[in-house]
Enzyme design. Structure first.
Site, PDB file in Angstrom:
ATOM      1  N   GLU A 166      57.671  54.641 -92.041  1.00  0.00           N
ATOM      2  CA  GLU A 166      56.620  55.025 -91.163  1.00  0.00           C
ATOM      3  C   GLU A 166      56.301  56.637 -91.212  1.00  0.00           C
ATOM      4  O   GLU A 166      55.310  57.236 -91.020  1.00  0.00           O
ATOM      5  CB  GLU A 166      56.970  54.919 -89.851  1.00  0.00           C
ATOM      6  CG  GLU A 166      57.292  53.353 -89.364  1.00  0.00           C
ATOM      7  CD  GLU A 166      55.689  52.613 -89.110  1.00  0.00           C
ATOM      8  OE1 GLU A 166      54.696  53.208 -89.290  1.00  0.00           O
ATOM      9  OE2 GLU A 166      56.034  51.162 -89.017  1.00  0.00           O
ATOM     10  N   HIS A 185      51.640  43.632 -92.188  1.00  0.00           N
ATOM     11  CA  HIS A 185      52.028  42.582 -91.170  1.00  0.00           C
ATOM     12  C   HIS A 185      52.038  41.326 -91.701  1.00  0.00           C
ATOM     13  O   HIS A 185      52.812  40.371 -91.491  1.00  0.00           O
ATOM     14  CB  HIS A 185      51.064  42.923 -89.974  1.00  0.00           C
ATOM     15  CG  HIS A 185      51.452  43.777 -89.127  1.00  0.00           C
ATOM     16  ND1 HIS A 185      50.544  44.566 -88.267  1.00  0.00           N
ATOM     17  CD2 HIS A 185      52.817  44.090 -88.624  1.00  0.00           C
ATOM     18  CE1 HIS A 185      51.255  45.356 -87.316  1.00  0.00           C
ATOM     19  NE2 HIS A 185      52.381  45.169 -87.544  1.00  0.00           N
ATOM     20  N   HIS A 209      60.401  45.740 -90.556  1.00  0.00           N
ATOM     21  CA  HIS A 209      59.040  46.172 -90.333  1.00  0.00           C
ATOM     22  C   HIS A 209      58.432  47.178 -91.413  1.00  0.00           C
ATOM     23  O   HIS A 209      57.541  46.929 -92.148  1.00  0.00           O
ATOM     24  CB  HIS A 209      58.779  46.527 -88.932  1.00  0.00           C
ATOM     25  CG  HIS A 209      57.408  47.258 -88.613  1.00  0.00           C
ATOM     26  ND1 HIS A 209      56.111  46.427 -88.465  1.00  0.00           N
ATOM     27  CD2 HIS A 209      57.020  48.429 -88.495  1.00  0.00           C
ATOM     28  CE1 HIS A 209      55.298  47.056 -88.415  1.00  0.00           C
ATOM     29  NE2 HIS A 209      55.701  48.375 -88.448  1.00  0.00           N
ATOM     30  N   ASN A 211      47.405  52.726 -88.623  1.00  0.00           N
ATOM     31  CA  ASN A 211      47.599  51.315 -89.072  1.00  0.00           C
ATOM     32  C   ASN A 211      47.704  51.358 -90.672  1.00  0.00           C
ATOM     33  O   ASN A 211      47.534  50.228 -91.367  1.00  0.00           O
ATOM     34  CB  ASN A 211      46.515  50.303 -88.702  1.00  0.00           C
ATOM     35  CG  ASN A 211      46.809  50.338 -87.166  1.00  0.00           C
ATOM     36  OD1 ASN A 211      47.833  50.082 -86.556  1.00  0.00           O
ATOM     37  ND2 ASN A 211      45.748  50.115 -86.535  1.00  0.00           N
ATOM     38  N   HIS A 232      49.398  48.627 -92.645  1.00  0.00           N
ATOM     39  CA  HIS A 232      49.771  47.481 -91.750  1.00  0.00           C
ATOM     40  C   HIS A 232      48.966  46.330 -91.900  1.00  0.00           C
ATOM     41  O   HIS A 232      49.575  45.045 -91.306  1.00  0.00           O
ATOM     42  CB  HIS A 232      49.766  48.263 -90.305  1.00  0.00           C
ATOM     43  CG  HIS A 232      50.980  49.010 -89.756  1.00  0.00           C
ATOM     44  ND1 HIS A 232      51.248  50.339 -90.668  1.00  0.00           N
ATOM     45  CD2 HIS A 232      51.797  48.822 -89.205  1.00  0.00           C
ATOM     46  CE1 HIS A 232      52.434  50.726 -90.024  1.00  0.00           C
ATOM     47  NE2 HIS A 232      52.792  50.058 -89.099  1.00  0.00           N
ATOM     48  N   ARG A 258      43.268  56.723 -83.433  1.00  0.00           N
ATOM     49  CA  ARG A 258      44.461  56.348 -83.656  1.00  0.00           C
ATOM     50  C   ARG A 258      44.623  55.131 -84.485  1.00  0.00           C
ATOM     51  O   ARG A 258      46.015  54.865 -85.166  1.00  0.00           O
ATOM     52  CB  ARG A 258      44.846  55.783 -82.225  1.00  0.00           C
ATOM     53  CG  ARG A 258      46.319  55.059 -82.040  1.00  0.00           C
ATOM     54  CD  ARG A 258      46.848  55.122 -80.511  1.00  0.00           C
ATOM     55  NE  ARG A 258      48.107  54.779 -80.607  1.00  0.00           N
ATOM     56  CZ  ARG A 258      48.954  54.674 -79.648  1.00  0.00           C
ATOM     57  NH1 ARG A 258      48.656  54.784 -78.499  1.00  0.00           N
ATOM     58  NH2 ARG A 258      50.496  54.374 -79.669  1.00  0.00           N
ATOM     59  N   ARG A 299      55.333  47.443 -59.457  1.00  0.00           N
ATOM     60  CA  ARG A 299      53.878  47.928 -59.837  1.00  0.00           C
ATOM     61  C   ARG A 299      53.955  49.229 -60.607  1.00  0.00           C
ATOM     62  O   ARG A 299      53.176  50.339 -60.611  1.00  0.00           O
ATOM     63  CB  ARG A 299      53.133  48.331 -58.498  1.00  0.00           C
ATOM     64  CG  ARG A 299      52.707  46.996 -58.027  1.00  0.00           C
ATOM     65  CD  ARG A 299      51.275  47.318 -57.062  1.00  0.00           C
ATOM     66  NE  ARG A 299      51.217  46.151 -56.238  1.00  0.00           N
ATOM     67  CZ  ARG A 299      51.506  45.876 -55.067  1.00  0.00           C
ATOM     68  NH1 ARG A 299      52.268  46.616 -54.446  1.00  0.00           N
ATOM     69  NH2 ARG A 299      51.308  44.805 -54.392  1.00  0.00           N
ATOM     70  N   LYS A 318      52.676  52.684 -76.069  1.00  0.00           N
ATOM     71  CA  LYS A 318      52.298  51.154 -76.470  1.00  0.00           C
ATOM     72  C   LYS A 318      53.396  50.778 -75.870  1.00  0.00           C
ATOM     73  O   LYS A 318      54.867  50.724 -76.195  1.00  0.00           O
ATOM     74  CB  LYS A 318      51.992  50.598 -77.750  1.00  0.00           C
ATOM     75  CG  LYS A 318      50.653  51.250 -78.114  1.00  0.00           C
ATOM     76  CD  LYS A 318      50.433  50.749 -79.401  1.00  0.00           C
ATOM     77  CE  LYS A 318      48.814  50.962 -79.757  1.00  0.00           C
ATOM     78  NZ  LYS A 318      48.697  50.538 -81.256  1.00  0.00           N
ATOM     79  N   GLU A 350      43.457  53.813 -78.636  1.00  0.00           N
ATOM     80  CA  GLU A 350      42.924  53.149 -80.106  1.00  0.00           C
ATOM     81  C   GLU A 350      41.386  52.906 -80.429  1.00  0.00           C
ATOM     82  O   GLU A 350      41.480  51.670 -80.858  1.00  0.00           O
ATOM     83  CB  GLU A 350      44.022  52.009 -80.559  1.00  0.00           C
ATOM     84  CG  GLU A 350      43.937  51.846 -82.046  1.00  0.00           C
ATOM     85  CD  GLU A 350      45.108  51.159 -82.429  1.00  0.00           C
ATOM     86  OE1 GLU A 350      46.602  51.363 -82.091  1.00  0.00           O
ATOM     87  OE2 GLU A 350      44.808  50.116 -83.351  1.00  0.00           O
ATOM     88  N   LYS A 383      52.430  61.737 -84.984  1.00  0.00           N
ATOM     89  CA  LYS A 383      51.903  61.048 -84.274  1.00  0.00           C
ATOM     90  C   LYS A 383      51.350  61.256 -82.716  1.00  0.00           C
ATOM     91  O   LYS A 383      50.281  60.725 -82.319  1.00  0.00           O
ATOM     92  CB  LYS A 383      53.179  59.934 -84.024  1.00  0.00           C
ATOM     93  CG  LYS A 383      53.062  58.686 -82.960  1.00  0.00           C
ATOM     94  CD  LYS A 383      53.309  57.617 -83.348  1.00  0.00           C
ATOM     95  CE  LYS A 383      52.795  56.500 -82.457  1.00  0.00           C
ATOM     96  NZ  LYS A 383      53.616  55.188 -82.068  1.00  0.00           N
TER      97      LYS A 383
END
Ligand code: NAD
Ligand code: ZN
Length: 354
Positions: free
Chosen positions: A178, A241, A258, A234, A237, A230, A114, A136, A226, A216
């Site tokens: 990035e 993506h 990426h 993106n 992206h 936030r 946990r 994340k 987000e 960041k």
């Protein structure tokens, strides 16, 4: 309750390992597990272990390299290995690797018994400026990226650019994308500084990484989950993506990392920013020119563009019927929740291809 949104300690002073040792002491951990992949175990483990000051027992776990191993099966094997090797509630997990490893390791730690404490030691540029920071964590579900996970910030993140000495140039470039994005969405002066560099030198790197991390963390601290701000991270992206997964599945196109796909996405979305937000044409041209300085140009055919747009449509189902873009009003000034038509996306590819 008034909980701090994002509270990882970021260690990047000259005495990184001394600070890390002092920080580890505060956990009163029972033992330490270090998660690596085949490459980081080979290139980063011995340097890390020889600098790690601790009297605790240390176990090193190794997984195979690559995105295809960022899944629940790998987690299952690691949960079992940890249990067999005596990991308990007070075990400290240290994730030593790129974004695949920090995503997976963060999830592993967040779920084992946990939740146990974990520290990220990013060893790729992309993970230093992006993936290892912001809480994340998660794994892929089949071909779908990051479908299972939790938001749970690492207790600490240690930044040591000397890990980058063994990183292939293509991976360095992926991280640079990035960093350029950070300038575009937050800090025009930082964008100008990055644009003026001919190449990333070690001398500049620490300062630049620090600026990216500050950008960041500032954004994430205001909106960990987000809901709003936030989303600006993106930028590039939405199309990036789609291009990344399209190229991955098409033998005629190169497989892009990426950041390489995001770099193309940033040029395309700069054009959309002229059409839809108020970015000047000159700024869009500048973005294209700076990106093409560091990234190879890919030629997309009409069919490619149509198929990439189809992939965006597929995404649309996940976001209340609209394709969501982050665009720019100016360099350093993003706008969220924008929409674009196929004609506009097509014109953006013409701008990139020209
Ligand atoms: P990666 O972890 O796969 O690392 C890239 C390659 O470099 C791998 O082969 C790795 O073994 C190797 N490597 C790592 N460090 C090395 C070193 N010092 N020397 C030599 N080789 C080294 O990929 P990445 O680009 O770091 O991260 C991509 C992942 O990050 C994706 O899974 C993406 O979803 C995730 N990501 C997460 C976030 C987030 O906020 N959590 C943000 C961006 C990306
Ligand atoms: Zn990204």
């Amino acid at each position: 309750m008034n909980l701090p949104e994002f509270s990882s300690k970021i260690i990047y002073n000259e005495d990184t390992f001394k600070s890390l040792a002092a920080f580890i002491k505060t956990f009163k951990a029972s033992n330490i597990f270090i998660l690596t992949d085949t490459n980081t175990n080979q290139h980063c483990s011995s340097y890390f272990l020889s600098n790690l000051e601790t009297t605790l027992a240390v176990e090193v776990l190794e997984i195979e390299v690559g995105e295809q191993h960022k899944n629940i099966e790998t987690c299952f094997q690691l949960w079992e290995a940890m249990a067999n090797l005596g990991a308990d509630k007070k075990t400290l997990l240290i994730n030593l690797g790129g974004g695949v490893l920090t995503d997976l390791g963060g999830f592993l730690a967040s779920t084992y018994k946990r939740g146990i404490s974990f520290i990220n030691i990013p060893t790729t540029l992309l993970a230093m400026v992006d993936a290892a920071i912001g809480g994340k964590t998660g794994v892929n579900l089949g071909n779908l990226k990051n479908q299972v996970g939790v938001i749970n910030p690492a207790k600490a993140i240690l930044i040591d650019p000397s890990f980058l000495a063994t990183l292939p140039p293509q991976e360095m470039r992926s991280g640079l994308a990035e960093m350029l994005k950070h300038g575009l969405i937050y800090d025009a002066a930082y964008w100008n500084k990055l644009s003026a560099l001919n190449k990333l030198t070690t001398a500049d790197l620490m300062e630049l990484i620090k600026t990216s991390i500050e950008i960041k963390t500032t954004i994430v601290a205001k909106d960990l989950h987000e809901n709003n701000l936030r989303k600006v991270l993106n930028y590039g992206h939405t199309l990036g993506h789609a291009i990344e997964s399209y190229c991955f599945n098409h033998p005629n196109l190169p497989k892009l990392l990426h950041g390489e796909a995001i770099a193309i996405g940033m040029v395309l979305e700069a054009y959309l920013s002229v059409e839809i937000a108020s970015l000047s044409k000159a700024a869009a041209k500048e973005i294209k020119q700076v990106v093409l300085q560091s990234f190879p140009k890919i030629t997309f055919t009409e069919t490619d563009i149509e198929n990439i747009y189809q992939l965006l449509q597929h995404d649309k189902k996940n976001s209340h019927g609209n394709i969501q873009f982050v665009l720019l009003e100016a360099i350093g000034k993003p706008v969220i929740d924008c929409n674009a038509t196929f004609t506009q996306v097509k014109a953006a590819f013409d701008f990139y291809n020209s």
